[in-house]
Design a protein around this motif. Structure first.
Motif, mmCIF file in Angstrom:
data_model
loop_
_atom_site.group_PDB
_atom_site.id
_atom_site.type_symbol
_atom_site.label_atom_id
_atom_site.label_comp_id
_atom_site.label_asym_id
_atom_site.label_seq_id
_atom_site.Cartn_x
_atom_site.Cartn_y
_atom_site.Cartn_z
ATOM 1 N N SER A 14 0.743 -1.180 -0.168
ATOM 2 C CA SER A 14 -0.047 -0.106 0.046
ATOM 3 C C SER A 14 0.782 1.258 0.017
ATOM 4 O O SER A 14 0.607 2.097 -0.521
ATOM 5 C CB SER A 14 -0.942 -0.192 1.110
ATOM 6 O OG SER A 14 -0.165 0.094 2.398
ATOM 7 N N HIS A 15 1.945 1.096 0.790
ATOM 8 C CA HIS A 15 3.009 2.299 0.685
ATOM 9 C C HIS A 15 3.566 2.467 -0.817
ATOM 10 O O HIS A 15 3.992 3.444 -0.936
ATOM 11 C CB HIS A 15 3.896 2.155 1.950
ATOM 12 C CG HIS A 15 3.198 2.547 3.230
ATOM 13 N ND1 HIS A 15 2.955 3.869 3.956
ATOM 14 C CD2 HIS A 15 2.375 1.600 4.062
ATOM 15 C CE1 HIS A 15 2.364 3.524 4.921
ATOM 16 N NE2 HIS A 15 2.240 2.221 5.024
ATOM 17 N N CYS A 17 2.390 1.509 -3.321
ATOM 18 C CA CYS A 17 1.559 2.289 -4.304
ATOM 19 C C CYS A 17 1.516 3.714 -4.312
ATOM 20 O O CYS A 17 1.407 4.596 -5.307
ATOM 21 C CB CYS A 17 0.198 1.596 -4.235
ATOM 22 S SG CYS A 17 -0.106 -0.097 -4.913
ATOM 23 N N ASP A 18 1.605 4.331 -2.826
ATOM 24 C CA ASP A 18 1.456 5.597 -2.745
ATOM 25 C C ASP A 18 2.765 6.374 -3.325
ATOM 26 O O ASP A 18 2.445 7.355 -4.073
ATOM 27 C CB ASP A 18 1.519 5.761 -1.329
ATOM 28 C CG ASP A 18 0.015 5.474 -0.472
ATOM 29 O OD1 ASP A 18 -0.772 5.324 -1.180
ATOM 30 O OD2 ASP A 18 0.185 5.343 0.803
ATOM 31 N N LEU A 21 2.508 6.373 -7.355
ATOM 32 C CA LEU A 21 1.472 7.309 -7.680
ATOM 33 C C LEU A 21 2.119 8.796 -7.595
ATOM 34 O O LEU A 21 2.077 9.426 -8.551
ATOM 35 C CB LEU A 21 0.064 7.199 -7.057
ATOM 36 C CG LEU A 21 -0.821 6.078 -7.182
ATOM 37 C CD1 LEU A 21 -1.721 5.955 -6.082
ATOM 38 C CD2 LEU A 21 -1.199 5.898 -8.447
ATOM 39 N N ALA A 22 2.902 9.045 -6.552
ATOM 40 C CA ALA A 22 3.424 10.412 -6.316
ATOM 41 C C ALA A 22 4.574 10.633 -7.542
ATOM 42 O O ALA A 22 4.871 11.715 -7.701
ATOM 43 C CB ALA A 22 4.045 10.270 -4.886
ATOM 44 N N GLU A 35 -7.330 -3.575 0.551
ATOM 45 C CA GLU A 35 -6.595 -3.083 1.551
ATOM 46 C C GLU A 35 -7.545 -3.122 3.010
ATOM 47 O O GLU A 35 -8.680 -3.069 2.652
ATOM 48 C CB GLU A 35 -6.207 -1.645 1.504
ATOM 49 C CG GLU A 35 -4.925 -1.385 0.401
ATOM 50 C CD GLU A 35 -4.466 -0.017 0.516
ATOM 51 O OE1 GLU A 35 -4.399 0.486 1.590
ATOM 52 O OE2 GLU A 35 -4.044 0.584 -0.532
ATOM 53 N N ARG A 38 -8.102 1.105 4.394
ATOM 54 C CA ARG A 38 -8.603 2.209 3.507
ATOM 55 C C ARG A 38 -9.147 1.852 2.281
ATOM 56 O O ARG A 38 -8.713 0.525 1.659
ATOM 57 C CB ARG A 38 -7.530 3.111 3.298
ATOM 58 C CG ARG A 38 -6.274 2.757 2.455
ATOM 59 C CD ARG A 38 -5.181 3.867 1.980
ATOM 60 N NE ARG A 38 -4.361 3.138 1.184
ATOM 61 C CZ ARG A 38 -3.104 3.758 0.625
ATOM 62 N NH1 ARG A 38 -3.116 5.202 1.063
ATOM 63 N NH2 ARG A 38 -2.381 3.263 -0.108
ATOM 64 N N LEU A 41 -7.570 2.849 -4.138
ATOM 65 C CA LEU A 41 -6.909 4.148 -4.466
ATOM 66 C C LEU A 41 -7.783 4.534 -5.771
ATOM 67 O O LEU A 41 -7.789 3.638 -6.723
ATOM 68 C CB LEU A 41 -5.586 4.068 -4.577
ATOM 69 C CG LEU A 41 -4.836 3.811 -3.369
ATOM 70 C CD1 LEU A 41 -3.293 3.477 -3.766
ATOM 71 C CD2 LEU A 41 -5.128 4.817 -2.320
ATOM 72 N N SER A 212 7.922 4.365 4.824
ATOM 73 C CA SER A 212 7.758 5.184 3.499
ATOM 74 C C SER A 212 9.000 5.357 2.844
ATOM 75 O O SER A 212 9.396 5.645 1.832
ATOM 76 C CB SER A 212 7.306 6.550 4.152
ATOM 77 O OG SER A 212 8.265 6.964 5.003
#
Length: 315
Positions: A14-15, A17-18, A21-22, A35, A38, A41, A212
């Motif tokens: 999940s991180h 993917c974050d 995307l960024a 997930e 949450r 996305l 992260s």
């Protein structure tokens, strides 16, 4: 770039993917379920299935430029209970995916290996990528085998692999119960007032780093043209007792600690040399151990269980 993330709905995935995307990538996720903490996305395409379903996996690979392979069905502490199952569910399924990639899919892959298990008991620390590989659990043996197959597919078929040997990532959205993730498990037990169980005297040293930072390294690896094997960690070691002291400082609570007999497969001291990743990707971890613990504790206090219930109610 079009990127398929296997295991993209898990804690690390999940991180990742974050971070992807960024960095502006277009994502497709292949995982068993959505997930936990949450909703899906926006803009991400989800394929919910098993790695054994090669037909469905082939569809997911279609049109992708790169795979970030994060799926693992076992964990170090329990993998020795059934090594054959570990080999079948992780090694064999990965080989099937590599065959699909060779025939129809992308040629680039970022594979999350295990810096905490593939080296075994190191002679010196910090451990470099050139250190001998001597895993003490099936989980590490399988990771090494996958690394070797990636090298074979690179030599024979032109695959472009990056292997990231991650140490012990922790942070929000990590499972609150279970047997993996010492910091997550300890913080959860502190939040519920339960005692902390330590195997041995608490002087075992590990390399803990915030999730992260690992996710950012994965994104940098995807966007690069580099191949090879790289350690991913904090670059320093902390004992379990030191972690407990930091937890006391962050939470301002004093949990009971119970010390049990040491487990035979536990490496006594390991942390990773991360200079190669720094040189290749201009990457270094940004979140300190204390700050990471504080962020994880803050996330726990936000009551993610209630968040999960609201998410499930809207599916």
């Amino acid at each position: 770039m079009n990127v398929l993330v296997t295991g993209g709905t898990g804690f690390i995935g999940s991180h990742v993917c974050d971070a992807l995307l960024a960095h502006g990538h277009r994502l497709r996720v292949y995982s068993r379920r959505h997930e936990q903490f949450r909703p899906p996305l926006s803009g991400v395409e989800y394929y919910l299935g098993d790695m054994e379903d090669t037909f469905y996996l082939s569809e997911a690979l279609n049109g992708m430029d790169c795979v970030v392979h994060l799926v693992s069905s076992t964990i170090p502490s329990t993998s020795n209970l059934d090594p054959a199952a570990d080999v079948h569910s992780n090694l064999v399924s990965t080989l099937k995916m590599l065959e699909l990639m060779r025939n129809t899919g992308p040629s680039r892959i970022v594979f999350l290996s295990s810096g905490g298990t593939v080296y075994g008991e190191p002679d010196t620390v910090p451990v470099k990528e050139s250190n001998r590989l001597s895993p003490m659990c099936s989980y590490g043996v399988v990771k090494v085998a996958i690394e070797n197959y990636l090298g074979m597919y690179q030599s024979l078929y032109g695959l472009q692999p990056i292997v990231l040997r991650a140490s012990n990532p922790f942070g929000p959205r990590q499972g609150r119960v279970g047997v993996q993730g010492l910091i997550a498990a300890f913080l959860n037990r502190v939040s519920t007032g339960d005692p902390l169980t330590v195997w041995g005297d608490g002087e075992i040293v590990r390399d803990y780093f915030y999730v992260s930072d690992l996710a950012e390294l994965c994104a940098l690896a995807v966007g690069s043209s580099v191949t090879g094997t790289f350690n991913a960690g904090s670059g320093c070691g902390s004992s379990i007792n030191e972690v407990i002291d930091l937890i006391r400082q962050v939470t301002r609570l004093d949990p009971e600690v119970r010390y049990e007999t040491n487990r035979g497969f536990d490496v006594s001291k390991i942390y990773l040399d991360i200079d190669s990743a720094w040189r290749a990707f201009d990457w270094k971890p940004e979140v300190s151990l204390e700050s990471g613990i504080a962020r994880h504790w803050e996330w726990l206090q936000s009551d993610p269980r209630d968040q999960r219930e609201r998410i499930l109610d809207h599916r």
